[in-house]
Design a protein around this motif. Structure first.
Motif, short mmCIF file in Angstrom:
data_model
loop_
_atom_site.label_atom_id
_atom_site.label_comp_id
_atom_site.label_asym_id
_atom_site.label_seq_id
_atom_site.Cartn_x
_atom_site.Cartn_y
_atom_site.Cartn_z
N GLU A 193 -26.95 -44.37 -38.55
CA GLU A 193 -26.75 -43.01 -39.03
C GLU A 193 -25.28 -42.59 -38.92
N LEU A 194 -24.63 -42.97 -37.82
CA LEU A 194 -23.21 -42.64 -37.65
C LEU A 194 -22.37 -43.37 -38.69
N ASP A 195 -22.70 -44.63 -38.98
CA ASP A 195 -21.96 -45.40 -39.98
C ASP A 195 -22.10 -44.77 -41.36
N LEU A 196 -23.31 -44.38 -41.72
CA LEU A 196 -23.54 -43.79 -43.04
C LEU A 196 -22.89 -42.41 -43.13
N GLN A 197 -22.87 -41.71 -42.01
CA GLN A 197 -22.18 -40.42 -41.97
C GLN A 197 -20.68 -40.61 -42.22
N TYR A 198 -20.11 -41.65 -41.61
CA TYR A 198 -18.69 -41.94 -41.82
C TYR A 198 -18.43 -42.30 -43.28
N ILE A 199 -19.28 -43.14 -43.85
CA ILE A 199 -19.10 -43.57 -45.25
C ILE A 199 -19.11 -42.37 -46.19
N GLU A 200 -19.99 -41.42 -45.92
CA GLU A 200 -20.09 -40.21 -46.75
C GLU A 200 -18.85 -39.32 -46.62
N ARG A 201 -18.29 -39.23 -45.41
CA ARG A 201 -17.25 -38.24 -45.14
C ARG A 201 -15.85 -38.84 -44.99
N ARG A 202 -15.72 -40.14 -45.03
CA ARG A 202 -14.45 -40.78 -44.65
C ARG A 202 -13.26 -40.22 -45.43
N SER A 203 -12.19 -40.06 -44.69
CA SER A 203 -10.95 -39.52 -45.25
C SER A 203 -9.81 -39.94 -44.34
N PHE A 204 -8.59 -39.72 -44.77
CA PHE A 204 -7.42 -40.07 -43.97
C PHE A 204 -7.46 -39.35 -42.62
N LEU A 205 -7.81 -38.05 -42.63
CA LEU A 205 -7.84 -37.25 -41.41
C LEU A 205 -8.89 -37.76 -40.43
N ILE A 206 -10.08 -38.09 -40.93
CA ILE A 206 -11.15 -38.59 -40.07
C ILE A 206 -10.76 -39.94 -39.48
N ASP A 207 -10.12 -40.80 -40.28
CA ASP A 207 -9.68 -42.11 -39.79
C ASP A 207 -8.69 -41.95 -38.63
N VAL A 208 -7.74 -41.03 -38.79
CA VAL A 208 -6.73 -40.79 -37.74
C VAL A 208 -7.40 -40.28 -36.47
N LYS A 209 -8.35 -39.35 -36.61
CA LYS A 209 -9.06 -38.81 -35.45
C LYS A 209 -9.81 -39.91 -34.69
N ILE A 210 -10.45 -40.81 -35.44
CA ILE A 210 -11.20 -41.90 -34.81
C ILE A 210 -10.26 -42.86 -34.09
N ILE A 211 -9.11 -43.16 -34.69
CA ILE A 211 -8.13 -44.05 -34.05
C ILE A 211 -7.62 -43.43 -32.75
N LEU A 212 -7.32 -42.13 -32.77
CA LEU A 212 -6.83 -41.46 -31.56
C LEU A 212 -7.89 -41.45 -30.46
N LYS A 213 -9.15 -41.22 -30.84
CA LYS A 213 -10.23 -41.23 -29.85
C LYS A 213 -10.44 -42.63 -29.29
#
Length: 225
Positions: A193-213
């Protein structure tokens, strides 16, 4: 499993219940550029750490290899070799069949908190996720991205439902929502569910937030094993 058949991929993309995969050209180009720069910088900056870990692995188990490569399933079911620092005894794969009955997670994954195959050095590099760093090579080659769903094993994919296979519609990543959202404490279905949520919403900002976390996970996480 080898590659997903074209009709299987097309079915997943076209079915009404499938996730809406973000394929904006600007985003994908930016993502690939960040992957190349990020992986190159990571390999260069972490080269000293790589050397130290390699020495520790060899000192503990001189007969074993430093790196461990394993066949994984990537974008559209394409298989590739994923690299890690070896964290287990050299005959870990042969011993797996004896341990499957102790699996601590439901679904098409194997997780065991006190896995007897893990070495002393391996336990440390797993706890800090250092064992994952060689995947920067996979990122540089384009087989993986810095952020995306984790690439599964072929034997795991054989147990996937069509719904689960949707996570194979994007390039797999070194880190993602699963790693920063609970990791081994989450069930297989929660990971999906988390993977599919990411696929639906993925963006440059979300990628940066995940890398920082993810950086926080590298400093030590109780959820990693």
């Amino acid at each position: 499993m080898s590659n997903l058949a074209n009709e299987d991929v097309n079915y997943l993309r076209n079915q009404k219940s499938s996730v809406n995969v973000s394929n904006g050209k600007v985003y994908l180009l930016t993502k690939r550029l960040i992957d190349i720069i990020g992986s190159l910088c990571g390999i260069i900056l972490l080269s000293s750490l790589f050397l130290i870990i390699a020495i520790l692995i060899k000192v503990e188990d001189p007969k074993g290899t430093i790196f461990f490569s394993q066949k994984r399933v990537g974008l559209n079911g394409r298989e590739f070799k994923m690299y890690k620092f070896r964290s287990m005894v050299s005959n870990a794969e042969e011993k797996l069949s004896e341990l499957l009955k102790f699996n601590e997670i439901n679904g098409a994954m194997f997780k065991m908190k006190d896995d007897p195959r893990i070495t002393k050095v391996g336990r440390f590099i797993r706890k800090t996720s250092i064992d994952e760093l060689p995947q920067l090579i996979n990122v540089l080659k384009g087989e993986m991205s810095l952020v995306g769903p984790r690439p599964p094993l072929p034997r795991e994919v054989t147990e996937y439902s069509p719904y689960d296979k949707q996570r194979l519609l994007v390039t797999p990543g070194c880190t993602g929502l699963w790693q920063v959202g609970g990791r081994s404490n989450l069930s297989f279905q929660e990971m999906i569910e988390l993977d599919l949520q990411y696929i639906e919403r993925r963006s440059f900002l979300i990628d940066v937030k995940i890398i920082l976390k993810t950086v926080l996970v590298l400093l030590g996480s109780k959820d990693a094993y």
